[in-house]
Design a protein around this motif. Structure first.
Motif, mmCIF file in Angstrom:
data_model
loop_
_atom_site.group_PDB
_atom_site.id
_atom_site.type_symbol
_atom_site.label_atom_id
_atom_site.label_comp_id
_atom_site.label_asym_id
_atom_site.label_seq_id
_atom_site.Cartn_x
_atom_site.Cartn_y
_atom_site.Cartn_z
ATOM 1 N N GLY A 74 84.072 71.980 36.278
ATOM 2 C CA GLY A 74 84.326 70.301 37.934
ATOM 3 C C GLY A 74 82.824 69.447 36.460
ATOM 4 O O GLY A 74 81.898 70.248 36.578
ATOM 5 N N GLN A 75 83.011 68.398 36.473
ATOM 6 C CA GLN A 75 82.393 67.566 36.262
ATOM 7 C C GLN A 75 81.495 67.176 36.574
ATOM 8 O O GLN A 75 81.703 66.810 37.731
ATOM 9 N N GLY A 76 79.887 66.540 36.252
ATOM 10 C CA GLY A 76 78.790 66.448 37.181
ATOM 11 C C GLY A 76 77.974 66.172 36.709
ATOM 12 O O GLY A 76 77.624 66.569 35.616
ATOM 13 N N PRO A 77 77.133 65.542 36.767
ATOM 14 C CA PRO A 77 75.794 64.974 36.743
ATOM 15 C C PRO A 77 74.462 66.264 36.160
ATOM 16 O O PRO A 77 75.004 67.442 37.523
ATOM 17 N N GLY A 78 73.366 66.306 35.834
ATOM 18 C CA GLY A 78 72.757 67.233 35.680
ATOM 19 C C GLY A 78 72.826 68.651 36.012
ATOM 20 O O GLY A 78 73.797 68.188 34.395
ATOM 21 N N PRO A 79 72.570 69.880 36.022
ATOM 22 C CA PRO A 79 72.074 70.791 35.966
ATOM 23 C C PRO A 79 74.128 71.229 35.832
ATOM 24 O O PRO A 79 74.503 71.276 36.031
ATOM 25 N N ALA A 147 76.469 68.238 40.878
ATOM 26 C CA ALA A 147 76.189 68.655 39.776
ATOM 27 C C ALA A 147 77.390 69.269 38.625
ATOM 28 O O ALA A 147 78.459 68.956 39.260
ATOM 29 N N ARG A 148 77.246 69.446 37.814
ATOM 30 C CA ARG A 148 78.045 69.931 36.791
ATOM 31 C C ARG A 148 78.604 71.758 37.049
ATOM 32 O O ARG A 148 77.463 72.089 37.474
ATOM 33 N N ILE A 149 79.617 71.568 37.741
ATOM 34 C CA ILE A 149 78.981 73.148 38.986
ATOM 35 C C ILE A 149 81.009 73.916 38.061
ATOM 36 O O ILE A 149 82.218 73.201 37.897
#
Ligand code: BES
Ligand code: ZN
Length: 458
Positions: A74-79, A147-149
């Motif tokens: 899954g896309q997301g910000p950060g780590p 977050a990017r998961i």
């Protein structure tokens, strides 16, 4: 209201639906060790794939020689975080000791609050859903994951993870992230969250001792003919001395006592030995003399007998002198111990103690070294604060007696540190009849992950 507060409020409001989703997963009979349940294992994997895709995690099943893995991104910000859990469960036997059908989950009212009763409620479906529900809430409230998961859900954890290492090796590039999150451990107690900082390793051995080449009448042959049950009992009994120490040569090589600082921290936790044993109907610690129970169950290596059989064990009585006797033996290992050296020492010791006319065959059941996690990683401090915000007591760092071999593989194959956070309690009846998960663990566990994700995302 902050974003996090809105997410927490969403989790509270969505509890009934979250519980329904967990119940749907718990109804799937995903017992990994029994080939008769292979289709159910696949069904659980596919259920998770469908559920993950509703929260913006593109997932699929990946076939292995055993049960499928579920992998999603899954896309997301950060780590970039990699979440790990397992969807398989232990067998349910002995079924007659269950107060309800193991795959028909219900909420039961208990003195300490409601509990979810079903096989896998705690280990590990309830736990893995705390993470998924936290992601769902973030997505619902903010429109995106925090977050990017990436997600890796295994279906063979309870049967020794035979496909895991080749899978990690073959998919290392895809699975390399900044940090692994693992939800398969417990709390220190019902009010004190815990980040597990060490896990014990495991060596499993099965052995069969053979004497005569057939079963015999014990009145005709008894005493003159060697009895393999007697041999096995003597050899197993010799594996511990009167002080509860394991007698295998070299067993304690490399094993060190905890530092005075760690011991001081544990002292402060005020672990109640009498209650720990009293809860299961006992009163006297049976482990290594000179070590407190808390150390015996977390940072000391052990040798346990998990099963023993031979001769006639059915109803009634039979005066047989058996040809064979067998046992399953496991060793929990701590840092410094080498699984294969322990296995060899065990086999050498048994062979050396075998009387004339007896032979022994060994069958290995996996081996994994202990893992120690580097707690100076800033993620550990961030997660500790987040957990402490959710629960009555401050979160503690603590070594754990169980084994989760993947954490070592993450270190060695992917170069990945793991944050082990879970909400199981000692009385969850893991691997036993009447497994349960406190509703409070499920609810506050979900809230905890929502907070931890926020903290890790910065
Ligand atoms: N979830 C457990 C490990 C665990 C148990 C963590 C208790 C925290 C508290 C896991 O599913 C498990 O049971 N692992 C096995 C190891 C495996 C190689 C069979 C174990 O520890 O026996
Ligand atoms: Zn587990």
């Amino acid at each position: 209201m902050s974003q996090l507060e809105a997410v927490l409020a969403h989790i509270d409001a969505d509890q009934p639906q979250a519980l329904e989703r967990l119940f749907a997963l718990l109804r799937i009979e995903s017992i990994s060790t029994d080939p008769a349940y292979a289709e159910s294992c696949r069904e659980a994997a596919e259920w998770l794939v469908r559920d993950l895709s509703t929260l913006g995690i593109e997932a699929g099943t990946r076939d292995t020689p055993g049960h499928p893995m579920v992998v999603g991104h899954g896309q997301g910000p950060g780590p970039h975080l990699l979440f790990y859990g397992h969807y398989d469960v232990q067998p349910v036997d002995p079924l007659d000791l269950w107060t309800r059908p193991p795959f028909d989950p219900v909420l039961e009212e208990r003195e300490h609050g409601p509990v979810i009763r079903a096989r896998g409620a705690s280990d590990d479906k309830g736990q893995l859903m705390t993470f998924i529900e936290a992601c769902r809430a973030w997505k619902a409230v903010t429109g995106a994951l925090p977050a990017r998961i990436s997600v890796l859900l295994e279906g063979e954890e309870e049967s020794g993870s035979p496909s895991l290492v080749p899978f990690l090796q073959a998919n290392a590039d895809e699975l390399k992230t900044d940090l692994a999150l693992v939800c398969d451990t417990g709390m220190f107690d019902a009010r004190t969250p815990m980040i597990t900082t060490a896990l014990r390793g495991l060596v499993g051995e099965e052995l069969t001792i053979t004497g005569a080449d057939r079963d015999l009448h014990s009145g005709i042959y008894g005493s003159a003919v060697i009895n393999p049950i007697r041999v096995l009992a003597r050899l197993l009994a010799g594996l511990h001395d009167d002080d509860g120490r394991v007698t295998l040569p070299g067993f304690y090589d490399g094993v060190r006592d905890p530092s005075p600082e760690l011991r001081a921290q544990w002292q402060a936790l005020d672990f109640d030995e009498a209650a720990f044993l009293g809860d299961v109907g006992l009163s006297v610690p049976a482990g290594e003399k000179g070590y407190p129970v808390l150390e015996q169950i977390s940072v000391r290596p052990t040798c346990e007998f998990n099963g023993i059989w031979g001769g006639y064990t059915g109803a009634g009585f039979k005066t047989v002198l058996p040809s064979q006797a067998s046992a399953k033996v496991s060793f929990r290992l701590v840092a410094g111990q080498d699984p294969e050296r322990i296995r060899e020492s065990f086999r050498d010791t048994i062979r050396a103690g075998l009387p004339a006319d007896c032979s022994v065959e060994f069958h290995p059941h996996g081996g994994a070294p202990a893992t120690v996690l580097p707690t100076d990683d800033p993620a550990f401090q961030a997660a500790r604060r987040a957990l402490s915000d959710e629960w009555e007591n401050e979160a503690v760092f603590m070594g754990m007696g169980g084994s989760i071999p993947i954490v070592g593989h993450f270190q060695n194959i992917l170069g990945l540190n793991s944050l082990l956070i879970g909400f199981g309690l000692k009385d969850d009846n893991l691997h036993a009849p009447n497994e349960k998960y406190d509703l409070r663990s499920f609810h506050k566990g979900t809230r905890s992950w929502a907070r931890v994700l926020a903290a890790l995302a910065g």
